[in-house]
Design a protein around this motif. Structure first.
Motif, PDB file in Angstrom:
ATOM      1  N   VAL A  12     -72.735  52.883 -50.490  1.00 50.52           N
ATOM      2  CA  VAL A  12     -74.049  51.969 -50.309  1.00 50.52           C
ATOM      3  C   VAL A  12     -75.030  52.560 -49.332  1.00 50.52           C
ATOM      4  N   VAL A  13     -76.535  52.337 -49.531  1.00 48.03           N
ATOM      5  CA  VAL A  13     -77.568  52.604 -48.488  1.00 48.03           C
ATOM      6  C   VAL A  13     -77.668  51.442 -47.628  1.00 48.03           C
ATOM      7  N   LEU A  14     -77.220  51.777 -46.251  1.00 52.00           N
ATOM      8  CA  LEU A  14     -77.683  50.685 -45.489  1.00 52.00           C
ATOM      9  C   LEU A  14     -79.000  50.505 -44.867  1.00 52.00           C
ATOM     10  N   ASN A  15     -79.696  49.500 -44.740  1.00 56.06           N
ATOM     11  CA  ASN A  15     -81.048  49.264 -44.494  1.00 56.06           C
ATOM     12  C   ASN A  15     -81.295  48.241 -43.736  1.00 56.06           C
ATOM     13  N   ALA A  16     -81.387  48.649 -42.254  1.00 56.40           N
ATOM     14  CA  ALA A  16     -81.284  47.749 -41.157  1.00 56.40           C
ATOM     15  C   ALA A  16     -82.621  47.322 -40.317  1.00 56.40           C
ATOM     16  N   HIS A  17     -82.784  46.306 -40.198  1.00 57.11           N
ATOM     17  CA  HIS A  17     -83.844  45.851 -39.507  1.00 57.11           C
ATOM     18  C   HIS A  17     -83.764  45.295 -38.236  1.00 57.11           C
ATOM     19  N   MET A  18     -84.427  45.596 -37.218  1.00 62.68           N
ATOM     20  CA  MET A  18     -84.221  45.097 -35.737  1.00 62.68           C
ATOM     21  C   MET A  18     -82.865  45.052 -35.326  1.00 62.68           C
ATOM     22  N   TRP A  19     -82.323  43.721 -35.104  1.00 63.86           N
ATOM     23  CA  TRP A  19     -80.972  43.782 -34.479  1.00 63.86           C
ATOM     24  C   TRP A  19     -79.558  43.969 -35.319  1.00 63.86           C
ATOM     25  N   LEU A  25     -77.782  47.741 -49.106  1.00 65.46           N
ATOM     26  CA  LEU A  25     -77.455  46.460 -48.346  1.00 65.46           C
ATOM     27  C   LEU A  25     -78.414  46.374 -47.175  1.00 65.46           C
ATOM     28  N   PHE A  26     -79.130  45.276 -47.224  1.00 65.40           N
ATOM     29  CA  PHE A  26     -79.748  44.875 -45.998  1.00 65.40           C
ATOM     30  C   PHE A  26     -79.242  44.250 -44.999  1.00 65.40           C
ATOM     31  N   LEU A  27     -79.219  44.686 -43.740  1.00 68.31           N
ATOM     32  CA  LEU A  27     -78.772  43.657 -42.529  1.00 68.31           C
ATOM     33  C   LEU A  27     -80.078  43.475 -41.560  1.00 68.31           C
ATOM     34  N   LEU A  28     -80.236  42.199 -41.841  1.00 68.63           N
ATOM     35  CA  LEU A  28     -81.629  41.838 -41.231  1.00 68.63           C
ATOM     36  C   LEU A  28     -81.523  41.235 -39.826  1.00 68.63           C
ATOM     37  N   GLY A  29     -80.131  41.348 -39.075  1.00 76.03           N
ATOM     38  CA  GLY A  29     -80.350  40.882 -37.764  1.00 76.03           C
ATOM     39  C   GLY A  29     -80.067  39.374 -37.540  1.00 76.03           C
ATOM     40  N   GLY A  30     -80.443  38.726 -36.491  1.00 76.23           N
ATOM     41  CA  GLY A  30     -80.000  37.252 -36.334  1.00 76.23           C
ATOM     42  C   GLY A  30     -80.753  36.217 -36.975  1.00 76.23           C
ATOM     43  N   VAL A  31     -81.781  36.528 -37.651  1.00 79.65           N
ATOM     44  CA  VAL A  31     -82.657  35.429 -38.280  1.00 79.65           C
ATOM     45  C   VAL A  31     -82.436  35.723 -40.002  1.00 79.65           C
ATOM     46  N   SER A  32     -81.776  35.136 -40.276  1.00 83.69           N
ATOM     47  CA  SER A  32     -81.522  35.362 -42.036  1.00 83.69           C
ATOM     48  C   SER A  32     -80.950  33.965 -42.828  1.00 83.69           C
ATOM     49  N   GLN A  33     -81.484  33.871 -43.980  1.00 86.20           N
ATOM     50  CA  GLN A  33     -80.718  32.691 -44.736  1.00 86.20           C
ATOM     51  C   GLN A  33     -81.208  33.147 -46.278  1.00 86.20           C
ATOM     52  N   VAL A  34     -79.973  33.379 -46.966  1.00 89.42           N
ATOM     53  CA  VAL A  34     -80.172  34.215 -48.146  1.00 89.42           C
ATOM     54  C   VAL A  34     -80.799  33.335 -49.343  1.00 89.42           C
TER      55      VAL A  34
END
Length: 439
Positions: free
Chosen positions: A99-106, A29-38
């Motif tokens: 799950v593998v959590l994959n986080a970017h920035m915030w 699961l990718f957690l992309l922070g505050g800028v995202s629209q899937v």
């Protein structure tokens, strides 16, 4: 690629948008922070390729966090515990136990806090250019961003300006700039983003770091201009047993720059191996070159020649966008451009460039070839590029030449050609038919 179907999960009254790609044995699961629209994120080819490649060894899940993109807007203050419940809802909807959590920035504070609170559900943690807290960087992380600082950050929201810090190696890529601008607009309005940032401006997961007991990989590019590399170095010191890899590069977006290196580190961390296969794609390659650039420089002088080059570059990029091409790289006096769709668009683009640049006072030569290319991050390579370059070298001023292969892909398209004979191309076996485009 086509965007994956958007699905929705519910956490109480909150609805959360998510998508999945691939069927690998590992859920990520990718957690992309505050800028995202899937839906919109797949419109950028390099980003789509990045997730596609990870989907080769994992089932990729992406979610729009509460207040962002296609998920519900904020209806009040937000906490890390609220967002942990949102993650649970998406994982439950996806049928994901671990799950593998994959986080970017915030996305960092949420990924860290979730891992701390629910260790049995987290298989591994990956932090790429992430932060452990939204507090402003100092040696003690002691200050949240003030409302005025948040307002200053939102100046120009949605116009693509962050490309200079998010992807400086592609700062001249207007297509990427336009995608980033649209992504930020679709993520939220300036007012909605202001409310989100003010609500999350004191997120702090530092106290969780020393208690994490899951395999952790921390990645960062040493010259990142968007997120200070000291965040990652700090987390690597605090998380027991964390593997820290600092890579070369200045780009923050994972899909820009040497994305192969990032993906290889992730794959080895999760599977113990790195695939050695080279990704390839069938593309039409267009190479352009200014005729007699050295002579122009001598006649015009450095300053005036730089102005002519800038005008030439702008004209070429306009035609590339018009015919749906992709600028791979600027070659000083020319361009390397690829076309993934109808090859006839590449031929028409070559003709348009040859005609349009005359208004800038220069002539160009162009060469076309259709073949399999090696995909090397954002770059392309292989024999197809070599052949297009050799074909371009045979062209005279104002000419666009095509290899026999490129010609064969557009027979019946209405384009006209003149046979120029069969030629040897340096470093390429055999004789190659060369055709001149007439229109």
């Amino acid at each position: 690629m086509a965007a994956p179907d958007v699905r929705y999960a519910r956490n109480g009254d909150i609805t959360l948008a998510w998508v999945e790609l691939g069927e690998g044995p590992i859920d990520m699961l990718f957690l992309l922070g505050g800028v995202s629209q899937v839906e919109q994120i797949w419109e950028e080819p390099s980003m789509a390729r990045y997730f596609e490649r990870i989907a080769g060894f994992a089932r990729v899940l992406l979610m729009d966090r509460r207040g962002v993109g296609l998920s519900d807007p904020l209806d009040g203050p937000l906490t890390l515990d609220d967002e942990c419940g949102d993650v649970d809802a998406v994982l439950d909807a996806a049928g994901c136990e671990r799950v593998v959590l994959n986080a970017h920035m915030w996305g960092g504070p949420l990924a860290i806090h979730y891992t701390h609170e629910r260790p049995a559900r987290v298989r591994a943690l990956i932090l790429y250019a992430a932060v452990p807290t939204t507090l402003t960087w100092t040696e003690d992380f002691d200050r949240p961003r003030s409302p005025d600082e948040i307002d200053d950050t939102l100046i120009g929201w949605g116009n693509g300006a962050p490309i200079e810090v998010l992807a400086p190696s592609r700062a001249g890529d207007e297509r990427l700039r336009a995608w980033l601008a649209r992504l930020t607009r679709l993520s939220s309005s300036p007012g909605a983003m202001r409310n989100l940032w003010r609500s999350t401006s004191t997120y702090d997961a530092r106290e969780d770091l020393e208690e994490l007991r899951v395999p952790t990989l921390i990645l960062h590019r040493s010259g990142d201009r968007a997120v200070d590399v000291r965040y990652s170095r700090y987390m690597a010191e605090q998380i027991p047993g964390a593997r820290y890899v600092e890579l070369d590069g200045v780009d923050n977006l994972p899909s820009v720059g040497d994305s192969d290196a990032l993906i290889a580190e992730i794959e080895e961390f999760l599977t113990g191996t790195r695939r050695r296969t080279v990704e390839r794609a069938l593309l039409t390659v267009l190479v352009t070159d200014i005729v007699d650039s050295t002579g122009h420089t001598a006649r015009l002088g450095d300053q005036r020649w730089r102005e002519v080059l800038a005008a030439h570059d702008a004209v070429v990029r306009q035609q590339v966008d018009r015919f749906d091409g992709r600028e791979v790289k600027h070659l000083g006096d020319g361009f390397l451009i690829t076309f993934a769709g109808a090859p006839s668009l590449a031929h028409r683009c070559a003709l348009a460039i040859v005609d349009a640049v005359r208004e800038t006072g220069v002539e160009v030569r162009a060469g076309l070839h259709t073949g399999e290319c090696e995909l090397i991050g954002d770059d392309v390579g292989g024999m197809a590029v070599h052949i297009a370059t050799r074909v371009a070298a045979l062209a005279g001023p104002g000419e666009a030449l095509a290899s026999g292969t490129a010609y064969g892909t557009v027979v019946g398209s209405g384009l006209r050609f003149e046979f120029r004979g069969s030629r040897e191309l340096k470093g390429v076996p055999g004789q190659w038919p060369i055709m001149r485009l007439l229109g």
